[in-house]
Design a protein around this motif. Structure first.
Motif, PDB file in Angstrom:
ATOM      1  N   ARG A 231      40.572  80.327 -13.919  1.00  0.00           N
ATOM      2  CA  ARG A 231      41.650  79.356 -13.756  1.00  0.00           C
ATOM      3  C   ARG A 231      42.199  79.068 -15.144  1.00  0.00           C
ATOM      4  N   ILE A 232      43.430  79.452 -15.351  1.00  0.00           N
ATOM      5  CA  ILE A 232      44.007  79.406 -16.690  1.00  0.00           C
ATOM      6  C   ILE A 232      45.229  78.504 -16.734  1.00  0.00           C
ATOM      7  N   PRO A 233      45.269  77.590 -17.686  1.00  0.00           N
ATOM      8  CA  PRO A 233      46.478  76.779 -17.862  1.00  0.00           C
ATOM      9  C   PRO A 233      47.534  77.638 -18.538  1.00  0.00           C
ATOM     10  N   ASP A 234      48.664  77.794 -17.916  1.00  0.00           N
ATOM     11  CA  ASP A 234      49.712  78.601 -18.542  1.00  0.00           C
ATOM     12  C   ASP A 234      50.583  77.747 -19.465  1.00  0.00           C
ATOM     13  N   SER A 235      51.564  78.385 -20.030  1.00  0.00           N
ATOM     14  CA  SER A 235      52.353  77.732 -21.069  1.00  0.00           C
ATOM     15  C   SER A 235      53.185  76.562 -20.555  1.00  0.00           C
TER      16      SER A 235
ATOM     17  N   TYR B 162      48.291  75.217 -13.841  1.00  0.00           N
ATOM     18  CA  TYR B 162      47.107  76.050 -13.747  1.00  0.00           C
ATOM     19  C   TYR B 162      47.376  77.226 -12.835  1.00  0.00           C
ATOM     20  N   LYS B 163      46.742  78.325 -13.145  1.00  0.00           N
ATOM     21  CA  LYS B 163      46.952  79.522 -12.342  1.00  0.00           C
ATOM     22  C   LYS B 163      45.662  80.315 -12.234  1.00  0.00           C
TER      23      LYS B 163
ATOM     24  N   SER C 100      43.638  83.658 -11.861  1.00  0.00           N
ATOM     25  CA  SER C 100      43.964  84.978 -12.367  1.00  0.00           C
ATOM     26  C   SER C 100      42.727  85.874 -12.387  1.00  0.00           C
TER      27      SER C 100
ATOM     28  N   ALA D 173      40.678  78.918 -20.629  1.00  0.00           N
ATOM     29  CA  ALA D 173      40.356  79.255 -19.240  1.00  0.00           C
ATOM     30  C   ALA D 173      38.890  79.012 -18.935  1.00  0.00           C
ATOM     31  N   ARG D 174      38.623  78.739 -17.678  1.00  0.00           N
ATOM     32  CA  ARG D 174      37.241  78.619 -17.228  1.00  0.00           C
ATOM     33  C   ARG D 174      36.970  79.825 -16.348  1.00  0.00           C
TER      34      ARG D 174
ATOM     35  N   ARG E 134      45.729  86.420 -21.349  1.00  0.00           N
ATOM     36  CA  ARG E 134      47.047  86.297 -20.726  1.00  0.00           C
ATOM     37  C   ARG E 134      47.807  87.592 -20.589  1.00  0.00           C
TER      38      ARG E 134
END
Lengths: 159, 159
Positions: free
Chosen positions: A52-56, A60-61, A63, B51-52, B69
């Motif tokens: 789970r990645i916070p994008d710019s 959150y997304k 991936s 990211a987690r 990314r």
DNA sequence: TTGTTTTTTGCATATTTATACATTTATTTT
DNA sequence: AAAATAAATGTATAAATATGCAAAAAACAA
């Protein structure tokens, strides 16, 4: 198996759409006729190594991180050329038959996926010996292979 | 500023240690004389794009996502074994270069597709000669190959 | 088949993470 | 300098995610 189908669907959805919560994913799955609880989803995402990645933009997304691990060695997926002919199990190990000359490629590719379940592989000309890690069942390896090489089992059964 | 120092510290800790919850990170920061609340940490992590990720042992780990990314969100996904190296045309014929030892099985696969456009193939060790049927243009053969091996052309251009 | 073992799942809930809102701290403007 | 504006933070809590446990389902063995 039901689970395998769900895992594949999850990967597909995550690749194609911007999913930021598990509930969101849950609804998408329902839309495809696949239903389960958030709890199961959480477990599946862990198994798939989904991040789970916070994008710019501050959102959150989810991936796939499978790619992350394997980019260096193998940026491609082996799921077109029907190189794998058969899978036989023996003594807790897995013996994979390929068409002549392709064991090495395929083993290299499997290694590249960096799956925990797989301790390692040894390849001859048309045969791969796959050694699962201790504590991993062959069933788990099957699931894992299905993730690495979607459709592999269908392909073999067809023969 | 206090914040900047904290952001840097967070990055450093995350790179060096296996951090799996924000509370864990919070304690590490305290150990370094930097203190804040979990709320602030959550905001900082989002800002840093951390990211987690569930790793292959089933544990979660915070990880800087700069590297991630590019690959994770990359829209391009190849789907074939990267055996084909190049395609050259000559005298209405098509010469396909593969990695060593793979011409034969690739040709076998192309033949197997049973396309009308292709009269036949002859394979050496790393080279295939593909003979189109009379009246078929090389452009048509390209289209045909793209059907048999989706993504093949992108793959070659990339090199 | 039937019984046994393993895997998967849902439920309920604990744990973890994100955020609205108020307050403080820093920055800029006049 | 004070006033105005913006940024950062804590508190409390909402939202989201993970997990222990029991039940169900699936795989396996006799």
């Amino acid at each position: 198996m039901q689970k395998t189908k769900r895992l594949l669907a999850i990967e597909k959805i995550i690749e194609e759409a911007h999913i930021s919560t598990q509930d969101e994913l849950l609804k998408r799955l329902k839309g495809k006729g696949i239903s389960c609880t958030q709890a199961t989803l959480s477990r599946n995402l862990r198994q798939l190594g989904v991040a789970r990645i916070p994008d710019s933009t501050g959102e959150y997304k989810y991936s796939l991180s499978e790619n992350i691990r394997s980019t260096a060695n193998s940026p491609v997926k082996l799921n077109i050329v029907p190189v794998i002919q058969d899978i036989v199990e023996a003594k807790g190990l897995m013996v994979i038959k390929t068409i002549p000359g392709n064991a090495s490629n395929t083993a290299f590719f499997i290694d590249g996926a960096g799956r925990y379940e797989i301790a390692g592989t040894i390849a001859g000309d048309d045969t791969i010996l796959l050694i699962p890690r201790d504590g991993i069942t062959l069933q788990q390896v099957h699931t894992c292979l299905e993730i690495i090489l979607p459709g592999i089992h269908d392909q073999i059964k067809k023969k």
